[in-house]
Design a protein around this motif. Structure first.
Motif, PDB file in Angstrom:
ATOM      1  N   GLU A  94       0.858  -1.192   0.000  1.00  0.00           N
ATOM      2  CA  GLU A  94       0.000   0.000   0.000  1.00  0.00           C
ATOM      3  C   GLU A  94       0.890   1.237   0.000  1.00  0.00           C
ATOM      4  O   GLU A  94       1.769   1.379   0.851  1.00  0.00           O
ATOM      5  CB  GLU A  94      -0.927   0.013   1.219  1.00  0.00           C
ATOM      6  N   SER A 122      -4.656  -9.551  -9.524  1.00  0.00           N
ATOM      7  CA  SER A 122      -5.636  -9.946  -8.520  1.00  0.00           C
ATOM      8  C   SER A 122      -6.762  -8.915  -8.413  1.00  0.00           C
ATOM      9  O   SER A 122      -6.680  -7.814  -8.972  1.00  0.00           O
ATOM     10  CB  SER A 122      -4.952 -10.081  -7.168  1.00  0.00           C
ATOM     11  N   ARG A 151      -7.432  -7.244  -5.829  1.00  0.00           N
ATOM     12  CA  ARG A 151      -6.822  -6.093  -5.147  1.00  0.00           C
ATOM     13  C   ARG A 151      -6.042  -5.228  -6.135  1.00  0.00           C
ATOM     14  O   ARG A 151      -6.063  -4.005  -6.047  1.00  0.00           O
ATOM     15  CB  ARG A 151      -5.912  -6.583  -4.029  1.00  0.00           C
ATOM     16  N   ASP A 152      -5.352  -5.890  -7.061  1.00  0.00           N
ATOM     17  CA  ASP A 152      -4.645  -5.138  -8.104  1.00  0.00           C
ATOM     18  C   ASP A 152      -5.642  -4.372  -8.973  1.00  0.00           C
ATOM     19  O   ASP A 152      -5.391  -3.219  -9.361  1.00  0.00           O
ATOM     20  CB  ASP A 152      -3.827  -6.080  -8.997  1.00  0.00           C
ATOM     21  N   ASP A 153      -6.758  -5.028  -9.293  1.00  0.00           N
ATOM     22  CA  ASP A 153      -7.790  -4.372 -10.114  1.00  0.00           C
ATOM     23  C   ASP A 153      -8.323  -3.111  -9.434  1.00  0.00           C
ATOM     24  O   ASP A 153      -8.562  -2.101 -10.088  1.00  0.00           O
ATOM     25  CB  ASP A 153      -8.984  -5.314 -10.341  1.00  0.00           C
ATOM     26  N   ASP A 154      -8.511  -3.191  -8.132  1.00  0.00           N
ATOM     27  CA  ASP A 154      -9.199  -2.118  -7.405  1.00  0.00           C
ATOM     28  C   ASP A 154      -8.277  -1.018  -6.877  1.00  0.00           C
ATOM     29  O   ASP A 154      -8.758   0.064  -6.547  1.00  0.00           O
ATOM     30  CB  ASP A 154      -9.958  -2.702  -6.205  1.00  0.00           C
ATOM     31  N   GLY A 155      -6.983  -1.309  -6.771  1.00  0.00           N
ATOM     32  CA  GLY A 155      -6.106  -0.354  -6.091  1.00  0.00           C
ATOM     33  C   GLY A 155      -5.025   0.252  -6.945  1.00  0.00           C
ATOM     34  O   GLY A 155      -4.030   0.763  -6.412  1.00  0.00           O
ATOM     35  N   ALA A 156      -5.202   0.241  -8.256  1.00  0.00           N
ATOM     36  CA  ALA A 156      -4.134   0.735  -9.140  1.00  0.00           C
ATOM     37  C   ALA A 156      -3.953   2.246  -9.012  1.00  0.00           C
ATOM     38  O   ALA A 156      -4.793   2.954  -8.442  1.00  0.00           O
ATOM     39  CB  ALA A 156      -4.446   0.371 -10.584  1.00  0.00           C
ATOM     40  N   LEU A 157      -2.864   2.710  -9.555  1.00  0.00           N
ATOM     41  CA  LEU A 157      -2.532   4.134  -9.466  1.00  0.00           C
ATOM     42  C   LEU A 157      -3.379   4.988 -10.397  1.00  0.00           C
ATOM     43  O   LEU A 157      -3.804   6.078 -10.048  1.00  0.00           O
ATOM     44  CB  LEU A 157      -1.050   4.332  -9.813  1.00  0.00           C
ATOM     45  N   VAL A 158      -3.636   4.479 -11.608  1.00  0.00           N
ATOM     46  CA  VAL A 158      -4.294   5.266 -12.657  1.00  0.00           C
ATOM     47  C   VAL A 158      -5.425   4.456 -13.287  1.00  0.00           C
ATOM     48  O   VAL A 158      -5.220   3.293 -13.648  1.00  0.00           O
ATOM     49  CB  VAL A 158      -3.273   5.673 -13.746  1.00  0.00           C
ATOM     50  N   TYR A 159      -6.587   5.088 -13.413  1.00  0.00           N
ATOM     51  CA  TYR A 159      -7.723   4.449 -14.083  1.00  0.00           C
ATOM     52  C   TYR A 159      -8.114   5.252 -15.313  1.00  0.00           C
ATOM     53  O   TYR A 159      -9.138   5.900 -15.366  1.00  0.00           O
ATOM     54  CB  TYR A 159      -8.905   4.297 -13.115  1.00  0.00           C
ATOM     55  N   GLY A 199     -13.195   0.276 -18.302  1.00  0.00           N
ATOM     56  CA  GLY A 199     -12.632   0.285 -16.958  1.00  0.00           C
ATOM     57  C   GLY A 199     -12.312  -1.094 -16.433  1.00  0.00           C
ATOM     58  O   GLY A 199     -12.214  -1.293 -15.216  1.00  0.00           O
TER      59      GLY A 199
END
Lengths: 145, 105
Positions: free
Chosen positions: A56, A90, A92-100, A131
């Motif tokens: 994190e 994962s 978590r990777d899907d939901d917590g990335a730096l840029v969307y 997305g």
């Protein structure tokens, strides 16, 4: 196709090994000039917490990083992080990335990035127009000098 | 005789003003009103940057890393006006994910 400089990639691997010690996940951001969209010139290692199964990024560091990028006219083109086992993207990777933003790339390396050939088992995901992260072939989006 | 200041010239009673929002080296100017909810401001700027995912996880932060809009890490949404958030004309705000994380778990 975005070209990753040898210096940037070497710096990224050094961070994974010195920070992760082969037992903790780690993350770096591959950056390059705004005016040269297909060039990555540097790897930035954020302040972050980590365990064997997650990382994190520090929020205050991230705010300052965004301000530094604005001042330097430099942008993050790919995020790279390690997993302890095999590489995947994962939830978590899907939901917590730096840029969307559609087209943003997220590269995951296996084995905490210790192996010099860790790209062989890497997983590259790209954010699509809806997305959703979609797996893409490494060679279709990235190349190394 | 000195001309009377209009509402938009008087800093304290401006009807609207501009702020600058930065995201990954891109920046956008955004017109805001003091009485406007910061949630509306956040929605507008997410659309301006064409961010298609995770809008509920985004926040606006001052350069001192004070969050002025979006969902707090504890899950609560910030409900306040631009004025209550003490957002100033020409202020630079950072648009970013509130929490950036990842991993196998």
């Amino acid at each position: 196709v975005i070209t990753v400089s040898a210096d940037a990639w070497s710096s990224a691997l050094t961070s994974f090994r010195s920070c992760g010690h082969g037992r903790l996940e780690c993350v770096v951001y591959l950056v390059g000039p705004v005016d040269s969209p297909e060039t990555i010139t540097n790897a930035v290692h954020p302040v972050h917490a980590s365990s064997a199964r997650h990382y994190e990024v520090d929020g205050a560091w991230l705010t300052q990083f965004w301000l530094d990028l604005r001042a330097d006219r430099t942008t993050v083109k790919t995020q790279v992080h390690t997993h302890g086992g095999r590489a995947s993207h994962s939830k978590r990777d899907d939901d917590g990335a730096l840029v969307y933003r559609p087209g943003f790339l997220s590269l995951v390396l296996p084995g905490f990035g210790l192996d010099d050939n860790c790209l062989d088992g890497a997983f590259l995901a790209e954010l699509d127009d809806e997305g959703i992260w979609q797996e893409v072939a490494l060679t279709e989006r990235l190349q190394w000098t | 005789m000195e001309p009377e200041k209009s509402m938009t010239e008087n800093h304290g009673t401006r009807e609207h003003f501009e702020v600058v929002v930065t995201f990954n080296a891109s920046e956008e100017e955004l017109g805001v009103r003091p009485a406007e909810q910061v949630s509306k401001m956040l929605e507008a700027v997410i659309a301006k940057f064409h961010l298609t995912s995770q809008p509920h996880q985004m926040g606006l932060f001052t350069s001192s890393n004070i969050q002025v809009a979006g969902r707090l890490p504890n899950g609560q949404d910030l409900h306040q006006t631009v004025e209550e958030a003490k957002i100033e004309p020409e202020q630079v705000l950072v648009l970013r994910q509130v929490v950036v994380s990842g991993g196998r778990q």
